[in-house]
Write a protein that holds these residues in place. Structure first.
Motif, PDB file in Angstrom:
ATOM      1  N   LEU A 185       0.855  -1.182   0.000  1.00 40.15           N
ATOM      2  CA  LEU A 185       0.000   0.000   0.000  1.00 40.15           C
ATOM      3  C   LEU A 185       0.895   1.236   0.000  1.00 40.15           C
ATOM      4  CD1 LEU A 185      -2.735   1.455   0.222  1.00 40.15           C
ATOM      5  CD2 LEU A 185      -2.543   1.230   2.718  1.00 40.15           C
TER       6      LEU A 185
ATOM      7  N   THR B 131       1.076   5.255   0.085  1.00 39.23           N
ATOM      8  CA  THR B 131       0.233   6.382   0.480  1.00 39.23           C
ATOM      9  C   THR B 131       0.981   7.702   0.347  1.00 39.23           C
ATOM     10  OG1 THR B 131       0.792   6.667   2.834  1.00 39.23           O
ATOM     11  CG2 THR B 131      -0.671   4.828   2.265  1.00 39.23           C
TER      12      THR B 131
ATOM     13  N   GLU C 206      -2.496  13.783  -3.983  1.00 36.46           N
ATOM     14  CA  GLU C 206      -2.995  12.991  -5.112  1.00 36.46           C
ATOM     15  C   GLU C 206      -2.024  13.055  -6.284  1.00 36.46           C
ATOM     16  OE1 GLU C 206      -5.697  10.404  -6.362  1.00 36.46           O
ATOM     17  OE2 GLU C 206      -6.673  11.833  -5.026  1.00 36.46           O
TER      18      GLU C 206
ATOM     19  N   SER D 187      -1.358  -1.083  -4.307  1.00 32.95           N
ATOM     20  CA  SER D 187      -2.533  -0.219  -4.241  1.00 32.95           C
ATOM     21  C   SER D 187      -2.106   1.140  -3.689  1.00 32.95           C
ATOM     22  CB  SER D 187      -3.621  -0.838  -3.364  1.00 32.95           C
ATOM     23  OG  SER D 187      -3.134  -1.081  -2.054  1.00 32.95           O
ATOM     24  N   THR D 188      -2.901   2.149  -3.932  1.00 36.09           N
ATOM     25  CA  THR D 188      -2.548   3.501  -3.510  1.00 36.09           C
ATOM     26  C   THR D 188      -3.682   4.103  -2.690  1.00 36.09           C
ATOM     27  OG1 THR D 188      -3.415   4.517  -5.531  1.00 36.09           O
ATOM     28  CG2 THR D 188      -1.087   3.865  -5.536  1.00 36.09           C
ATOM     29  N   LYS D 189      -3.320   5.040  -1.829  1.00 39.83           N
ATOM     30  CA  LYS D 189      -4.323   5.699  -0.985  1.00 39.83           C
ATOM     31  C   LYS D 189      -3.848   7.093  -0.618  1.00 39.83           C
ATOM     32  CE  LYS D 189      -6.895   5.065   3.377  1.00 39.83           C
ATOM     33  NZ  LYS D 189      -8.237   5.004   2.754  1.00 39.83           N
TER      34      LYS D 189
ATOM     35  N   THR E  21      -3.837   9.746   1.966  1.00 37.96           N
ATOM     36  CA  THR E  21      -4.115   9.863   3.392  1.00 37.96           C
ATOM     37  C   THR E  21      -2.931  10.503   4.094  1.00 37.96           C
ATOM     38  OG1 THR E  21      -4.901   8.685   5.353  1.00 37.96           O
ATOM     39  CG2 THR E  21      -3.201   7.589   4.043  1.00 37.96           C
TER      40      THR E  21
ATOM     41  N   ILE F  38      -6.121   3.502   7.367  1.00 33.10           N
ATOM     42  CA  ILE F  38      -5.549   2.234   6.904  1.00 33.10           C
ATOM     43  C   ILE F  38      -6.034   1.107   7.810  1.00 33.10           C
ATOM     44  CG2 ILE F  38      -3.421   0.940   6.489  1.00 33.10           C
ATOM     45  CD1 ILE F  38      -2.021   3.590   5.959  1.00 33.10           C
TER      46      ILE F  38
END
Length: 230
Positions: free
Chosen positions: A44, A46, A50, A69-71, A73, A79
């Protein structure tokens, strides 16, 4: 990655098949390396930006999208806590790393371990880790692109007390009497001796004097230890 020694030193501390959270990933160099080299299949990445995450997303092939995957935050916020998780927090100062840990201390405690990289105020980070129940597993210097970086691997456990030398310079290089630490000590000794002289001669504001003297004491402690061990 051949010119990114700091990132390779971080990656070498990550065990295979961990679920890796890369906080503040920016271009995503660590996640990309982990995925492409089969070190982790669940990553992940982060960032609070953006636009920064878009840099990584643009490099993802369909195969990599199955692993990374990306997030968007801030720190660990939002998370999901899972087993077998580790975290990388790099590319920022120690004060920011401390804030990220503080904001989600229970989450940080539940991680198998964290790998932290900082090039400023790392002594504050070491004290914060010990005060909050973390054990420092590895702690060493690396040199990359003209800067020294501290690399720390820590997990929640039974933290031991640190000497003043270890607080400022980490335990591994002191034990190993590493050449990189010898170079750093010489640089810091000359710089802080000059700072101290300038303050004593030219300034009435001596609020930084105690910190300078403490760092000089740390350097002297390490050098004395090495001399006694020879």
């Amino acid at each position: 990655m051949e010119d990114k020694k700091r990132l390779l030193d971080i990656i070498n501390l990550i065990d295979k098949n961990k679920k890796v959270i890369d906080i503040g990933t920016d271009h995503g160099l660590v996640p990309l390396y982990l995925a492409k080299n089969g070190i982790s299949k669940e990553i992940l990445a982060t960032d609070i930006s953006e636009k920064s995450l878009d840099k990584l997303r643009s490099a993802l092939t369909p195969e990599l999208e199955n692993k990374i995957s990306t997030k968007v935050t801030d720190g660990f916020k939002g998370i999901v806590e899972e087993e077998n998780q580790v975290a990388v927090i790099a590319g920022m100062g120690a004060n920011t790393i401390i804030d990220i840990i503080d904001q989600s201390l229970d989450f940080a405690h539940n991680l198998d371990y964290m790998i932290l990289a900082s090039n400023i105020n790392t002594e504050k980070l070491r004290v914060h880790l010990i005060d909050n129940g973390f054990e420092i597993i590895n702690d060493f210097l690396t040199y990359d692109n003209g800067k020294y970086y501290d690399i720390i691997k820590a997990k929640f456990g039974h933290g031991e007390n640190l000497s003043i030398g270890e607080i400022y310079y980490g335990k591994d290089d002191i034990i190993d009497k590493s050449e990189i630490l010898k170079e750093k000590l010489d640089i810091d000794y000359k710089k802080n001796t000059a700072f101290k002289k300038a303050i004593l001669e030219n300034s009435k504001d001596r609020k930084n004097l105690d910190r300078i003297e403490e760092k000089l004491h740390a350097i002297e402690e390490i050098r004395k230890q090495w001399k006694l061990e020879n």
